[in-house]
Scaffold this motif. Structure first.
Motif, mmCIF file in Angstrom:
data_model
loop_
_atom_site.group_PDB
_atom_site.id
_atom_site.type_symbol
_atom_site.label_atom_id
_atom_site.label_comp_id
_atom_site.label_asym_id
_atom_site.label_seq_id
_atom_site.Cartn_x
_atom_site.Cartn_y
_atom_site.Cartn_z
ATOM 1 N N LYS A 71 -9.887 103.825 32.056
ATOM 2 C CA LYS A 71 -10.829 104.170 30.995
ATOM 3 C C LYS A 71 -12.136 104.641 31.617
ATOM 4 C CE LYS A 71 -9.062 100.435 28.124
ATOM 5 N NZ LYS A 71 -9.414 99.164 27.483
ATOM 6 N N LEU A 72 -12.639 105.744 31.118
ATOM 7 C CA LEU A 72 -13.921 106.272 31.564
ATOM 8 C C LEU A 72 -14.933 106.141 30.436
ATOM 9 C CD1 LEU A 72 -12.958 109.690 33.181
ATOM 10 C CD2 LEU A 72 -13.636 107.629 34.372
ATOM 11 N N LYS A 73 -16.139 105.776 30.785
ATOM 12 C CA LYS A 73 -17.248 105.820 29.836
ATOM 13 C C LYS A 73 -18.287 106.737 30.449
ATOM 14 C CE LYS A 73 -16.545 101.332 27.771
ATOM 15 N NZ LYS A 73 -17.099 100.023 27.475
ATOM 16 N N ALA A 74 -18.670 107.757 29.691
ATOM 17 C CA ALA A 74 -19.619 108.747 30.200
ATOM 18 C C ALA A 74 -20.896 108.703 29.380
ATOM 19 C CB ALA A 74 -19.008 110.136 30.134
ATOM 20 N N GLN A 75 -21.980 109.048 30.034
ATOM 21 C CA GLN A 75 -23.227 109.190 29.313
ATOM 22 C C GLN A 75 -23.132 110.437 28.453
ATOM 23 O OE1 GLN A 75 -26.297 109.306 32.296
ATOM 24 N NE2 GLN A 75 -26.300 107.100 32.551
ATOM 25 N N ARG A 76 -23.590 110.336 27.225
ATOM 26 C CA ARG A 76 -23.516 111.457 26.290
ATOM 27 C C ARG A 76 -24.504 112.550 26.708
ATOM 28 N NH1 ARG A 76 -21.388 112.783 21.669
ATOM 29 N NH2 ARG A 76 -22.554 113.856 20.063
ATOM 30 N N LEU A 77 -24.040 113.789 26.651
ATOM 31 C CA LEU A 77 -24.901 114.931 26.950
ATOM 32 C C LEU A 77 -25.492 115.459 25.646
ATOM 33 C CD1 LEU A 77 -22.643 116.843 29.489
ATOM 34 C CD2 LEU A 77 -24.684 115.524 30.003
ATOM 35 N N ASP A 78 -26.789 115.643 25.613
ATOM 36 C CA ASP A 78 -27.432 116.198 24.429
ATOM 37 C C ASP A 78 -26.943 117.618 24.205
ATOM 38 O OD1 ASP A 78 -28.891 113.876 24.080
ATOM 39 O OD2 ASP A 78 -30.592 114.614 25.254
#
Length: 154
Positions: A129-136
């Protein structure tokens, strides 16, 4: 080796070792060492096929990325420039090509690289599972797999 296959192969090898160590007790039983060997061979063959398919998929994706870049930089950009020139006097016609010109004074959107916040095992032996920071302002994402931090620095 694929985790779920490796786990069963290891268990079967332990069973086989026990069968060999206690051979007289296994005489006439419905399961024998050759049956276990056949299962191990089949599992190892399946794993080889899975690994080969992964390699093929990775190569096909790389080929697809290369073709996409080649045709984006080549025929697509040329066609956009030609269509823009052909319809210079009537830019509304560019909608028929699904070409949106940037508004005057607006810079074109440049892709950004995101940051992976965390990676966790998902305990099914297949992935993680990957969790990524959201890109604006992102309306799509493309994930690329690499062997090192520099693998997909294109």
């Amino acid at each position: 080796m694929t985790k779920f296959i490796q786990e069963l192969v290891d268990k079967l090898k332990a069973i086989k070792a026990g069968m060999v160590a206690n051979a007289p007790k296994w005489v006439g039983q419905p399961i024998a060492v050759p049956n276990v060997d056949t299962a191990i061979t089949a599992l190892e063959g399946a794993d080889t096929a899975i690994e080969s398919a992964k390699d093929t998929l990775q190569q096909n994706r790389a080929d697809g990325r290369t073709l996409t870049k080649t045709h984006t930089d080549g025929i697509y950009k040329q066609a956009v420039l030609l269509a823009t020139g052909i319809h210079n006097s009537d830019p509304a016609k560019l909608n028929e090509y699904d070409i949106q010109l940037p508004a005057d004074g607006q810079p074109a959107v440049i892709p950004a690289k995101g940051v992976i916040a965390s990676i966790e095992h998902d305990d099914d032996g297949i992935g993680f599972k990957l969790k990524a920071q959201r890109l604006d302002n992102a309306n799509s994402y493309e994930w690329q797999k690499g062997e090192t931090a520099q693998a997909n620095q294109t």
